[in-house]
Design a protein around this motif. Sequence first.
Motif, PDB file in Angstrom:
ATOM      1  N   ILE A 139       0.858  -1.192   0.000  1.00  0.00           N
ATOM      2  CA  ILE A 139       0.000   0.000   0.000  1.00  0.00           C
ATOM      3  C   ILE A 139       0.891   1.238   0.000  1.00  0.00           C
ATOM      4  O   ILE A 139       1.685   1.433   0.931  1.00  0.00           O
ATOM      5  N   ASP A 195      -2.384   5.229  -2.683  1.00  0.00           N
ATOM      6  CA  ASP A 195      -3.576   4.423  -2.387  1.00  0.00           C
ATOM      7  C   ASP A 195      -4.380   4.980  -1.219  1.00  0.00           C
ATOM      8  O   ASP A 195      -5.545   4.597  -1.038  1.00  0.00           O
ATOM      9  N   TYR A 221      -9.472   2.650   7.050  1.00  0.00           N
ATOM     10  CA  TYR A 221      -8.607   1.497   7.269  1.00  0.00           C
ATOM     11  C   TYR A 221      -9.426   0.254   7.606  1.00  0.00           C
ATOM     12  O   TYR A 221      -9.093  -0.857   7.177  1.00  0.00           O
ATOM     13  N   ILE A 227      -8.424  -1.641   4.362  1.00  0.00           N
ATOM     14  CA  ILE A 227      -7.156  -2.311   4.663  1.00  0.00           C
ATOM     15  C   ILE A 227      -7.364  -3.607   5.432  1.00  0.00           C
ATOM     16  O   ILE A 227      -6.659  -4.596   5.195  1.00  0.00           O
ATOM     17  N   VAL A 236       0.294  -6.620   5.573  1.00  0.00           N
ATOM     18  CA  VAL A 236       0.121  -5.386   4.796  1.00  0.00           C
ATOM     19  C   VAL A 236       1.378  -4.541   4.986  1.00  0.00           C
ATOM     20  O   VAL A 236       1.866  -4.376   6.113  1.00  0.00           O
ATOM     21  N   PHE A 260       2.863  -0.811   4.405  1.00  0.00           N
ATOM     22  CA  PHE A 260       2.654   0.604   4.077  1.00  0.00           C
ATOM     23  C   PHE A 260       3.990   1.205   3.647  1.00  0.00           C
ATOM     24  O   PHE A 260       4.950   1.235   4.430  1.00  0.00           O
TER      25      PHE A 260
END
Length: 640
Positions: free
Chosen positions: A301, A305, A315, A319, A329, A331
């Motif tokens: 991500i 995004d 989120y 997410i 995930v 970031f």
Amino acid sequence: MEKSNGVINDKPGEESQPGSADFRAGSLHPRSPRSGPAEPSGPQPSRFSSPDLSCGNGSSFSCVKMEALEFLWGRDKERSKTQQRAKRKMARRWYQRRGVVFVIGLMVCFLLVNWLMFLSLQDHKVSIQGGVAGNSSSAVSFRIKKGDVKSIRKRVKPWRGVYGRLLAWAAHALAEGHNKPEPKDLWREPFVPASAWKPCSDQRNWKPSGGNNGYIMVTANGGMNQQRVAVCNAVVIARLLNATLVVPRFLYSSVWKDVSQFSDIYQEEHFINYLTPDIRIVKELPEELRSLDLEAVGSLITDTDIRKESKPSFYVKNILPILIQTRVVHFLGFGNRLAFDPIPFQLQRLRCRCNFHALQFVPKIQETSALLLQRVRQRPQPGLLDHYLVGPYAESMLKEKGGHSGKASKYLALHLRFEIDMVAHSLCEFGGGEEERQELEAFREVHFPALTLLKKTSKLPSPAALREEGLCPLTPEEAVLMLAALGFKRKTYAYVAGANIYGGRSRLVALNSLYPNLVTKETLLSASELEPFKNFSSQLAALDFIVCTAADAFAMTDSGSQLSSLVSGYRIYYGGGKMPTIRPNKRRLADIFTKNNTIEWRVFEQRVRKAVRQTKHVQKRPVARSIYRFPRCKECMCLI
């Protein structure tokens, strides 16, 4: 509504007639008695004359002689009076001319003395007290040796900006104010309302998170201060999504050129242990997840995004499903991607707890910072915030030097946010002409391509409009004028934070000249003491952060700077109402600086002090504003 302009029409019938003059055209005779009042038939006696009864019509010789004598006597008397009047008139003119010449001479002498003082201040030798050899490569301050004055003048030309007149007035004011007391509120903030707020974000009211939904990785971009904000935001997201946080990593930047990672700046073990009651933190991903192609599975991500300052609901909605599906995930960037409002109370408190309690600098940074504080104060006496900033090194330094000996000198910390990245990103102009515009445009094309594209495709505000709105960083000349107007004396010890000031040494001549006791980390530390931090801009920024935070007064030049925001917030949180911060209102200062060619110094002082005084009011955090900069809110601090 436009006003109609009145028009005067000249009509031929309204021209002046020749007969309106006192004498008719083409005649030397007066006009007809009808055009004026009737004249008397004979001569009339003067108001001050008496009738002559002895001479009748004045036909006798005696009368003629008498009249002649009277005529001669009167003429002599009149001549004497005329001469006396002429002498008095000449005397008055002489005195007036002498007074004008005297005033002009005083003004010339005054201006000449001011100019000589300013020139002498510019050539004044800048020396660092304390006997520590400085680094000659410092980007902020430098020394001028007696034998090198001519060569320095050839190599370093002072910046010929638009503030020469005000700088001369500032030099005169500093010289005159040597024995005058400083303004009472210069080193203070409103104590009673400020001291009512106490830190309390360390208080918890929830159970630890299990982190069962997966792992969150963060690779933060920017400099040390932007990375610090990203770390605290990632802690909040991990708690929000019930995820396990992997110790954050820092992205290499072409601007900062620093390879430092989290453990090079912050104490990793303290970070993990302190936040254990809040979230689960691990140092690495589990082995079974390390081989995943995160981009291929959709777990990478980026900032494109996520909208800037997105709400927690984003989120949870976008997410969390990816996290549950892929178990991880990542970031990438994560700059300012979590909103400040609305956010649940406990999550906001966790944010504060991370920033003010969980992030402590590594011993290498703490030890060197303690050395900087000792030298800038000229005494080993600890300050109010030293315990929170340098930990055990504050007390160990006291033991080495033999206790509290003498009174420490107060010092001012000034953050000059005038590096080329800030200057280029602001889209402002700073008096460098076409050469400056081309240089900044070339920098933007390399480091801020999105901004360059926006500039080409959109109509952006002009540099003058940006300055008028207070969106341009203060130049070094404007910063030193602000300090002089506020009343800081010439002998004030000033620590300047920042590196690679745009424009080089020429932009700092005024600052060095007006405040010769100006120091930086490069001048306070020897080359060997600086060596462990060489080429690590984030670690050098950490040294600046500590010295600025511990200062008796802190002045920022750009309120949008992350370092200034974090420093001022830290001083509020732990300062107890005793750590004043100067936050200039750049919009009001811009209006004042536009009058630099006409404004008098006394008026300039009054307006600058008023503009700064209004920013010292103690207030709660405004809605949607940063808790890192404004921690006075119920989530971070408690109002007693």
